[in-house]
Every structure is written in structure tokens, then in C-alpha cells.
Design a protein around this motif. Sequence first.
Motif, PDB file in Angstrom:
ATOM      1  N   THR A 197       4.139  13.256  24.570  1.00 40.66           N
ATOM      2  CA  THR A 197       3.679  14.510  23.974  1.00 40.66           C
ATOM      3  C   THR A 197       2.417  15.018  24.667  1.00 40.66           C
ATOM      4  O   THR A 197       2.216  16.231  24.798  1.00 40.66           O
ATOM      5  N   GLN A 198       1.574  14.070  25.134  1.00 42.20           N
ATOM      6  CA  GLN A 198       0.338  14.429  25.825  1.00 42.20           C
ATOM      7  C   GLN A 198       0.580  14.725  27.304  1.00 42.20           C
ATOM      8  O   GLN A 198      -0.372  15.017  28.036  1.00 42.20           O
ATOM      9  N   GLY A 199       1.809  14.645  27.764  1.00 38.89           N
ATOM     10  CA  GLY A 199       2.119  14.968  29.142  1.00 38.89           C
ATOM     11  C   GLY A 199       1.975  13.827  30.114  1.00 38.89           C
ATOM     12  O   GLY A 199       1.981  14.044  31.338  1.00 38.89           O
ATOM     13  N   VAL A 200       1.869  12.605  29.625  1.00 39.27           N
ATOM     14  CA  VAL A 200       1.760  11.436  30.497  1.00 39.27           C
ATOM     15  C   VAL A 200       3.169  10.946  30.836  1.00 39.27           C
ATOM     16  O   VAL A 200       3.984  10.708  29.930  1.00 39.27           O
ATOM     17  N   ALA A 201       3.471  10.809  32.110  1.00 36.20           N
ATOM     18  CA  ALA A 201       4.781  10.293  32.531  1.00 36.20           C
ATOM     19  C   ALA A 201       4.927   8.865  32.026  1.00 36.20           C
ATOM     20  O   ALA A 201       4.148   7.984  32.399  1.00 36.20           O
ATOM     21  N   THR A 202       5.940   8.632  31.194  1.00 33.56           N
ATOM     22  CA  THR A 202       6.020   7.370  30.454  1.00 33.56           C
ATOM     23  C   THR A 202       7.396   6.751  30.580  1.00 33.56           C
ATOM     24  O   THR A 202       8.416   7.434  30.522  1.00 33.56           O
ATOM     25  N   ILE A 203       7.386   5.423  30.728  1.00 33.33           N
ATOM     26  CA  ILE A 203       8.618   4.652  30.693  1.00 33.33           C
ATOM     27  C   ILE A 203       8.382   3.435  29.812  1.00 33.33           C
ATOM     28  O   ILE A 203       7.269   2.906  29.746  1.00 33.33           O
TER      29      ILE A 203
END
Length: 505
Positions: free
Chosen positions: A439-445
Motif C-alpha cells: 500500500t505504501q508503494g514498496v515492492a514486496t514479495i
Amino acid sequence: MIELSVKDIAQITGGYLDCVADPSATVTASVEFDSREVRPGGLFVAFPGARVDGHDFAAQAVAAGAVAVLAARPVGIPAIVVEPTGRPTGAEANADIYAHDVDGSAAAVVRALSALAQAVVERLPQLNVVGVTGSAGKTSTKDLIATALRADGPTVAPPGSFNNEIGHPYTALRCTQDTRHLVAELSARGVGHIAHLARIAPPRVGVVLNVGSAHLGEFGSRANIAQAKGELVEALPANGTAVLNADDALVAAMAARTPAQVVTFGVDNQEADYRATDIELDDVARPTFVLHAPGLAPTRVRLRVFGRHQVSNALAAVAAARASGMELADIVAALEGHTNASAHRMDVRTRADGVTIIDDAYNANPDSMAAAIAALGYTTASRPDARSIAVLGEMGELGEDAPAAHAALAHELSKFDVDHLVVVGESPNCVALANAARTQGVATIVAGDSAAATEHVRELLRQAPAGVADWASREAKDVVLTKASNVQQLWRVAEALVADGPARG
């Protein structure tokens, strides 16, 4: 340990001698609960456990030179036997070993160990005991204080986080007639725990760092955590010194709970006795600052440990060392030579290819997570085009607020412009962190385990940032942080990444 006969030890611990031919036989070496560490003249402590029972290794310990075994039952070799008296409750129940203590055998051995440590400390009137507690930063600050005090004389401090009713007396028993200082790290999982530990080795200097949300699930509220942490300053004598963090209102309020002199430290509160100004960080977030101390000229201090949060820890160490009788110049010289002393705590390695790995995976709570993410951000900010990669796992013991606490980390990741997040684990807390970060725009896996996380990071590191043509020739490249509660063992990710390329410093 100071020299004591097995007869003396039996009297101190309330035990009886079994298979002992010579009651005057003297323990002259260290007390150990790992039979592999026993040395001639030592004492072996046989802890009953769920998976391993120390009694099964008693013969091996004696063969290695142990004078006797401190045990909960006869073992057919020279032993001081302390009989079970029931499982611990309240202030004594601060160790995981009690979860499997069916008959109170482990409790009996722990009580005996504590009694022995208390007796040793009482026989060392020259010993200056410095106690350190707080929700975050205990181990790093303990290490800084120990480094400073070693410049004044022989100093004993716990390895890593030996800070409960097993590790604390074990550490105190390392003291000898030559020991000048004992630095004790004190932990708590409930009210009364620190008071109990303080009776084993009564402190003359007490340092309280902060009241955060670590173990919130066990305490129920920050007010209860403050009540527990403040037991350290309540234990101080009138001629002692309480060192309190002026930046934390709950800690500052503890001044009313101690008969000792109070000195304060702070980074944000410029009314503190020991304070820092002009803080600067180098390219791997090692801080430099101007130290202001009572009655002394401002002094520039350059640290070799990593993270802005270490400035506050260093101020606490300066105050504690000054309260222990040291001169400021000697303290600063010692701290400027201090390097990371405990494994997997802000251990920063830069590989030959320019990638930097920050291994802070020993433990985690919301406060230490925020500090580690800040260190990641500061380090990456000094490297044009470099990417910041956070490999984060679950924080334990946060109670019903755990999902919200994990989700709140997304704000810290966004604040410090973290580029990639690898969440290790698929628990509700990990899912909350991953969803909030996206949601904060951090690329996440989300990776299922440490091995999968390692492979994902490796793949990221193999790729040059988009649009950067000279990436291979850059001296400083991406920065990777690993952090979670210790049970997650995310230090395995850090170690694998470091091993991928030779370290250069």
C-alpha cells in the motif's frame, strides 16, 4: 569464579554432597553448563531440559576435569545435589527452561546457581556492578559500557544476551578476585523479574534505556513494562547512580523511584546531562557527534558501530562509565575503538563487489526494527542509484497488537525510501506487513523461508538498476538488511549473502 570448596558450595546452595571423597576439593576454574566448555578445576551445572538433560553429560564433564557436578539428582560421580522444591512462579519464572520443568528439577538447579552467584558477588567488595535494562538496545549498550570499563580494569560482561536468571548468574560467576567491573544485562518478561536479578548481583549503577513494546503481549501495557524496568533503579543504593534516558518520558519519571543520584542522557532532550549535537553519519551509517557532559568541554566522538540509534547508546555508556569513576578522555578513547561485540547485531559487512549486508537478525521489536530500517535508509542514501532491500521476518511476543505493529513498519519503510521488501514467513503478522508495504508503494514479495528469501535477494543483486550503465564499476552498490526475532534465524540469509562474495571490511 573465586575459589570455593565443594563443601562451601553445598552450604551456599542448600545441597548435599554425593560420591564426594574429599569435601575440601576446591573449584578453581569456571562454572559451565555446556560439558564441552568444562576445564580442569571447574564446576559443571546439569540443567534438565526438554530435549537435552545435562545430567546425561555429567560423567563427560568430570572426565574433562570438573571437580564436581551441581545436579538435581545423584549421578554416580562427585556431585552437589539440590533437591527439587517445586516449579518457579512470579519473579523467578523468566526462562524458557521452565516450560518443560515437570518436577521442579530445573528450578532447583537455577536457584542453586543464583545462590552461588550471589555468594560470589558478596565476597567481592571491590566489584562495581553496572546493570542495564530497556526494551531495545540492551546488548549493544552493554557491549559499549564493557568496552569503556575495560580501560579502567578487568571487566566481566555477558556474551550476547545472557540476561535472564540462567545467563545472569552464569555471567556473575565469571568474576574473580581481580575483577573490577561487572556489566549485567537484565531482561524481564513480567513484573518482579528485574528485582529478582538485581538481588543476585546488586548494582551500584543502573542504566534504563527505554520503555518500548517488546514483550507487550506478556506485560499487557507499556505502563507495566515501565514498572518492571524501573525495578533496576529501585535496587540501587543511596550512594549509587541511576542513568536515565531523558528522551523517554516513562524512563525519566523513574527518577522518583530511586534513592540514588540521577543523571540523564538524551539526543532529543537538550536539558539532559549527557547529550549529543552535530550528529553525522558516514556511508555505512557510522555516527560522529559532539558530546556534551557536565563540567567538561564539548568533545567530538567518532563511533565504529552502525546506526544513528547508537548515539543514544554511547551517551548511556559514557554516563555509566563516568558514574563508575572513569575520566571522560579515557571513556571516549575506548568507545572510539569499540567494534560490534555480539553476533547478528548491526553487523555490517561490505563485499568485494560493493554490496553491503546489515545483519541485525538476533532479535526484533518495533523500536529496534525502526532503528534498523533507518540505518538501511541512511546507508543507501549515500550511494547513487543503489537499492535498499529489507529482509524482514516476524516480531515475537507483541500480543494482540502484533498485526498492527507489523503493518506499522510499512511507514518506516516508506519514510526511508526502501526499494524492496522480502517478508519471510506467511503468518498473519507477515501478511499484515506485506500488505501494508505494498500500500505504501514498496515492492514486496513474501518468501516461505530463509532459503527462498536468499534466492530472491540474490536475483535482485544480479540485476543492475534500470537505466544505470556503469553499475559494474560502482564501488558502493546495494544494501541489504536482515532482521526478525531470533527464532526466525534470518541471520542465515545474511551469512549466505556475505559468503557469496569476499568481504572487504
